[in-house]
Design a protein around this motif. Structure first.
Motif, mmCIF file in Angstrom:
data_model
loop_
_atom_site.group_PDB
_atom_site.id
_atom_site.type_symbol
_atom_site.label_atom_id
_atom_site.label_comp_id
_atom_site.label_asym_id
_atom_site.label_seq_id
_atom_site.Cartn_x
_atom_site.Cartn_y
_atom_site.Cartn_z
ATOM 1 N N MET A 1 0.839 -1.178 0.000
ATOM 2 C CA MET A 1 0.000 0.000 0.000
ATOM 3 C C MET A 1 0.879 1.234 0.000
ATOM 4 N N ILE A 2 0.483 2.216 -0.776
ATOM 5 C CA ILE A 2 1.187 3.489 -0.834
ATOM 6 C C ILE A 2 0.251 4.562 -0.307
ATOM 7 N N SER A 3 0.713 5.327 0.674
ATOM 8 C CA SER A 3 -0.101 6.396 1.240
ATOM 9 C C SER A 3 0.318 7.721 0.623
ATOM 10 N N VAL A 4 -0.675 8.475 0.121
ATOM 11 C CA VAL A 4 -0.392 9.763 -0.503
ATOM 12 C C VAL A 4 -1.140 10.850 0.253
ATOM 13 N N GLY A 5 -0.501 11.430 1.244
ATOM 14 C CA GLY A 5 -1.100 12.532 1.977
ATOM 15 C C GLY A 5 -2.248 12.135 2.886
ATOM 16 N N THR A 6 -2.895 13.138 3.429
ATOM 17 C CA THR A 6 -4.037 12.932 4.306
ATOM 18 C C THR A 6 -5.192 13.802 3.831
ATOM 19 N N THR A 7 -6.387 13.444 4.263
ATOM 20 C CA THR A 7 -7.582 14.197 3.893
ATOM 21 C C THR A 7 -8.350 14.552 5.153
ATOM 22 N N GLN A 8 -8.726 15.810 5.292
ATOM 23 C CA GLN A 8 -9.538 16.264 6.404
ATOM 24 C C GLN A 8 -10.974 16.360 5.910
ATOM 25 N N LEU A 9 -11.840 15.504 6.445
ATOM 26 C CA LEU A 9 -13.237 15.509 6.029
ATOM 27 C C LEU A 9 -14.062 16.460 6.884
ATOM 28 N N ALA A 10 -15.152 16.922 6.308
ATOM 29 C CA ALA A 10 -16.086 17.779 7.039
ATOM 30 C C ALA A 10 -16.741 16.976 8.159
ATOM 31 N N ASP A 11 -17.133 17.649 9.199
ATOM 32 C CA ASP A 11 -17.880 17.043 10.291
ATOM 33 C C ASP A 11 -19.260 16.644 9.776
ATOM 34 N N GLY A 12 -19.835 15.589 10.323
ATOM 35 C CA GLY A 12 -21.146 15.120 9.898
ATOM 36 C C GLY A 12 -22.219 16.195 9.957
ATOM 37 N N GLN A 13 -22.198 17.018 10.999
ATOM 38 C CA GLN A 13 -23.188 18.092 11.109
ATOM 39 C C GLN A 13 -22.987 19.129 10.017
ATOM 40 N N ASP A 14 -21.730 19.383 9.637
ATOM 41 C CA ASP A 14 -21.448 20.313 8.539
ATOM 42 C C ASP A 14 -22.020 19.794 7.224
ATOM 43 N N VAL A 15 -21.967 18.475 7.038
ATOM 44 C CA VAL A 15 -22.536 17.873 5.831
ATOM 45 C C VAL A 15 -24.041 18.129 5.783
ATOM 46 N N VAL A 16 -24.716 17.862 6.891
ATOM 47 C CA VAL A 16 -26.166 18.086 6.961
ATOM 48 C C VAL A 16 -26.484 19.559 6.729
ATOM 49 N N ASP A 17 -25.749 20.451 7.384
ATOM 50 C CA ASP A 17 -25.981 21.892 7.223
ATOM 51 C C ASP A 17 -25.795 22.335 5.770
ATOM 52 N N THR A 18 -24.758 21.813 5.100
ATOM 53 C CA THR A 18 -24.503 22.154 3.701
ATOM 54 C C THR A 18 -25.657 21.705 2.815
ATOM 55 N N LEU A 19 -26.153 20.495 3.057
ATOM 56 C CA LEU A 19 -27.280 19.976 2.273
ATOM 57 C C LEU A 19 -28.551 20.781 2.516
ATOM 58 N N VAL A 20 -28.810 21.160 3.760
ATOM 59 C CA VAL A 20 -29.986 21.969 4.093
ATOM 60 C C VAL A 20 -29.894 23.327 3.407
#
Length: 80
Positions: A1-20
């Motif tokens: 496996m090769i790892s290429v960087g990291t990813t910071q995901l949005a918080d679950g509540q931020d996802v809901v807020d964005t969709l709303v």
């Protein structure tokens, strides 16, 4: 496996807020954390898995933050 960087995901509540705020929430039946799979056969035989939040709208799984030029890709059912 090769790892290429990291990813910071949005918080679950931020996802809901964005969709709303985008007026999309009423059409969403599920929200899950998964991976977009990107194949690049031209440059290598490796596959890139990019974590992201996915929403099920109208029977399709799509990234919650899809750009305008997004095309449907496979979603790997990873983390839930």
């Amino acid at each position: 496996m090769i790892s290429v960087g990291t990813t910071q995901l949005a918080d679950g509540q931020d996802v809901v807020d964005t969709l709303v705020n985008a007026g999309r929430f009423e059409n969403v039946t599920e929200i899950r954390l998964g991976y977009e799979i990107e194949y690049n056969e031209d440059t290598s035989r490796y596959v890139t898995f990019s974590p992201n939040w996915f929403v099920r709208e109208a029977g399709r799984w799509i990234p919650f933050d899809q750009p305008e030029d997004w095309t449907e890709r496979m979603m790997y059912r990873g983390l839930e």
